[in-house]
Design an enzyme around this catalytic site. Structure first.
Site, mmCIF file in Angstrom:
data_model
loop_
_atom_site.group_PDB
_atom_site.id
_atom_site.type_symbol
_atom_site.label_atom_id
_atom_site.label_comp_id
_atom_site.label_asym_id
_atom_site.label_seq_id
_atom_site.Cartn_x
_atom_site.Cartn_y
_atom_site.Cartn_z
ATOM 1 N N SER A 137 22.085 4.736 -74.577
ATOM 2 C CA SER A 137 22.097 4.318 -75.983
ATOM 3 C C SER A 137 20.980 5.048 -76.711
ATOM 4 O O SER A 137 19.960 5.416 -76.103
ATOM 5 C CB SER A 137 21.836 2.811 -76.066
ATOM 6 O OG SER A 137 21.588 2.419 -77.406
ATOM 7 N N TYR A 150 16.708 -4.647 -74.097
ATOM 8 C CA TYR A 150 17.922 -3.824 -74.178
ATOM 9 C C TYR A 150 17.545 -2.339 -74.236
ATOM 10 O O TYR A 150 18.024 -1.526 -73.439
ATOM 11 C CB TYR A 150 18.773 -4.215 -75.398
ATOM 12 C CG TYR A 150 19.944 -3.287 -75.562
ATOM 13 C CD1 TYR A 150 20.971 -3.271 -74.626
ATOM 14 C CD2 TYR A 150 20.007 -2.372 -76.621
ATOM 15 C CE1 TYR A 150 22.037 -2.382 -74.740
ATOM 16 C CE2 TYR A 150 21.069 -1.485 -76.742
ATOM 17 C CZ TYR A 150 22.073 -1.497 -75.803
ATOM 18 O OH TYR A 150 23.122 -0.604 -75.902
HETATM 19 C C1 8X3 Z 1 23.979 0.555 -79.247
HETATM 20 C C2 8X3 Z 1 23.150 1.124 -80.328
HETATM 21 O O1 8X3 Z 1 21.508 0.664 -82.220
HETATM 22 O O2 8X3 Z 1 22.937 -1.170 -81.544
HETATM 23 O O3 8X3 Z 1 23.399 0.755 -78.005
HETATM 24 O O4 8X3 Z 1 21.115 -0.479 -80.138
HETATM 25 S S1 8X3 Z 1 22.147 -0.028 -81.063
#
Ligand code: 8X3
Length: 251
Positions: A137, A150
């Site tokens: 990501s 995350y």
């Molecule tokens: C997804 C992108 O910006 O929502 O991994 O973290 S974000």
């Protein structure tokens, strides 16, 4: 003989689109996820010779072992592993976040991904052939408030991907980390916001975000590169998303 791919998180979103694209590219695809009925629908849509539904929860190592061992011979020689399964939970500040959400992200995005990779790499090394595509990501590079664990888990995936390349030097096995930014048409934000679909939908309003098909096309392009080419990392954002100044709080 067709090449075999295994895609995790195949029941929806990126995973489902990746399965569909790889099948149209001529792969036989082991579609792995927890929700068997969704995998069976995918098999019904794409054909029994093209899709093998494999029910497993990648956070449970015994389930992963049993699922891999259960694969029929003609589905065992996995040439392309797409580690797509992963999630974000919550957008709370680190001092308010739910620790069990953190553990779920760590167990899925890090432990699940690394365990499955560890289980499948030896057969690739033995054949001196194969490819691993991880779904990272932009959050693995760009910090933002509430991304805490995350983003850190996706930074792990990025560095794990690059370090795999270091360990696989001298082999023909290739590794890529795909790093998407804002994406719609998946369950990502509905899961992150724990069923608050209004909040999830608002995030995408007018944003023309990336769609699962964009990521599926990227996987297909990477997998189609000549065997001397390795795409190390690829970062993809919608045109509407860019960068801002770093905030400075003053007294
Ligand atoms: C997804 C992108 O910006 O929502 O991994 O973290 S974000």
């Amino acid at each position: 003989m067709k090449k075999v791919a295994l895609v995790t998180g195949a029941s929806a979103g990126f995973g489902k689109a990746i399965v569909e694209k790889l099948v149209s590219d001529g792969f036989q695809v082991v579609a792995a996820a927890r929700r068997l009925e969704k995998l069976q629908s995918l098999q019904a849509e794409l054909g029994r010779e093209s899709v093998y539904p494999l029910q497993m929860d990648i956070t449970k190592t015994d389930q992963v072992d049993a699922a891999l061992a259960s694969l029929p011979d003609e589905w065992k020689a996995i040439e392309l592993l797409v580690n797509n399964a992963g999630l974000a939970l919550g957008l709370d500040k680190a001092y308010e976040a739910d620790f069990s959400d953190w553990m779920t992200m760590i167990n899925t995005n890090i432990v699940g991904l690394t365990y499955l990779t560890r289980q499948l790499l030896p057969q690739m090394v033995k054949k001196n052939s194969g490819m691993v595509i991880n779904l990272g990501s932009t959050a693995g590079t760009v910090p933002y408030p509430g991304a805490n664990v995350y983003g850190a888990s996706k930074a792990f995936v990025k560095q794990f991907s690059l370090n795999l390349r270091a360990d696989l030097a001298g082999t023909k096995i290739r590794v890529t980390n795909i790093e998407p930014g804002l994406c719609e048409g998946t369950e990502f934000s509905n899961v992150r916001f724990k069923g608050d679909d209004d909040r999830a939908n608002k995030l995408y309003q007018g944003a023309h975000a990336i769609k699962p098909e964009d990521i599926a096309n990227t996987v297909s392009w990477i997998a189609g590169q000549p065997e001397h080419v390795n795409i190390n990392r690829i970062e993809i954002m919608p045109v509407s998303q860019s960068f801002g100044p770093q905030p400075v709080y003053r007294d």
